[in-house]
Design a protein around this motif. Sequence first.
Motif, PDB file in Angstrom:
ATOM      1  N   ASP A 133     -31.496 -33.632 -27.235  1.00 49.65           N
ATOM      2  CA  ASP A 133     -30.259 -34.322 -26.858  1.00 49.65           C
ATOM      3  C   ASP A 133     -29.071 -33.441 -27.247  1.00 49.65           C
ATOM      4  N   CYS A 169     -30.802 -41.971 -27.991  1.00 50.12           N
ATOM      5  CA  CYS A 169     -31.315 -43.170 -28.660  1.00 50.12           C
ATOM      6  C   CYS A 169     -30.435 -43.497 -29.858  1.00 50.12           C
ATOM      7  N   CYS A 188     -31.048 -40.423 -32.424  1.00 49.60           N
ATOM      8  CA  CYS A 188     -30.184 -39.301 -32.033  1.00 49.60           C
ATOM      9  C   CYS A 188     -28.719 -39.566 -32.370  1.00 49.60           C
ATOM     10  N   CYS A 194     -34.518 -34.864 -30.770  1.00 47.97           N
ATOM     11  CA  CYS A 194     -34.794 -36.320 -30.779  1.00 47.97           C
ATOM     12  C   CYS A 194     -35.961 -36.757 -31.665  1.00 47.97           C
ATOM     13  N   PRO A 195     -35.704 -37.703 -32.590  1.00 49.42           N
ATOM     14  CA  PRO A 195     -36.764 -38.219 -33.472  1.00 49.42           C
ATOM     15  C   PRO A 195     -37.486 -39.448 -32.929  1.00 49.42           C
ATOM     16  N   GLN A 196     -37.203 -39.821 -31.682  1.00 51.02           N
ATOM     17  CA  GLN A 196     -37.728 -41.081 -31.115  1.00 51.02           C
ATOM     18  C   GLN A 196     -39.265 -41.137 -31.132  1.00 51.02           C
TER      19      GLN A 196
HETATM   20 ZN   LIG Z   1     -33.315 -39.624 -29.282  1.00 51.44          ZN
END
Ligand SMILES: [Zn+2]
Length: 209
Positions: free
Chosen positions: A45, A104, A123, A188-190
């Motif tokens: 991102d 996110c 994010c 991104c850690p999603q």
């Molecule tokens: Zn994210």
Amino acid sequence: MTLSTLHPETAVARYIIGAGEPFMTEIKAGQTLRLLDLEGNQAVDTLFYSAADPSERYDVQRTLRRQGRVYLSTGSVLYSNLGRPLLTIVDDTCGRHDTLGGACSQESNTVRYALDKRHMHSCRDNFLHACQHDGRLGKQDISPNINFFMNVPVTAEGGLTFEDGISAPGKYVELRAEMDVIVLISNCPQLNNPCNGYNPTPAEVLIWD
Ligand SMILES: [Zn+2]
């Protein structure tokens, strides 16, 4: 898809962004920035700002309207909210990048998944964390972003879906800076949708003069 002629050995700077981590740097007009998906299926991102005046920033609507396409790839010019080119995508081995799905956040984690996902790393939190350290950007500067390597197809009905990635280990996108720009990234850690293959991984940033 287009291949770059630049070699990593000649890069003037290289950084690894850990899985799920924020990152911020600045590049000068004429420099080339490569974002490299090291292990595949990793959403990167990203937001861009004019270094001279960070209130001038990436503008999704203007960028898509001017190019007449909903995805970003080689040839896409990334315009600012003042209508000036910030960067141009000059090479791309992934072939498609999203700029409609957004980043996110605690709020989207709660609405999309479950109330108890609220406190998961996001994010938006990454962007704010990096801004706090740098000091030039704040909450008001976090605007709709680019999701490099993320597969968010537009459906026939006009909706958006998060799909399994089309990226793979070693895929990259390369951008030429058209002005001095601040680069703000959330790797991104999603964990709740397939944007990272449910497994956040590191990404690399390379810069050439
Ligand atoms: Zn994210």
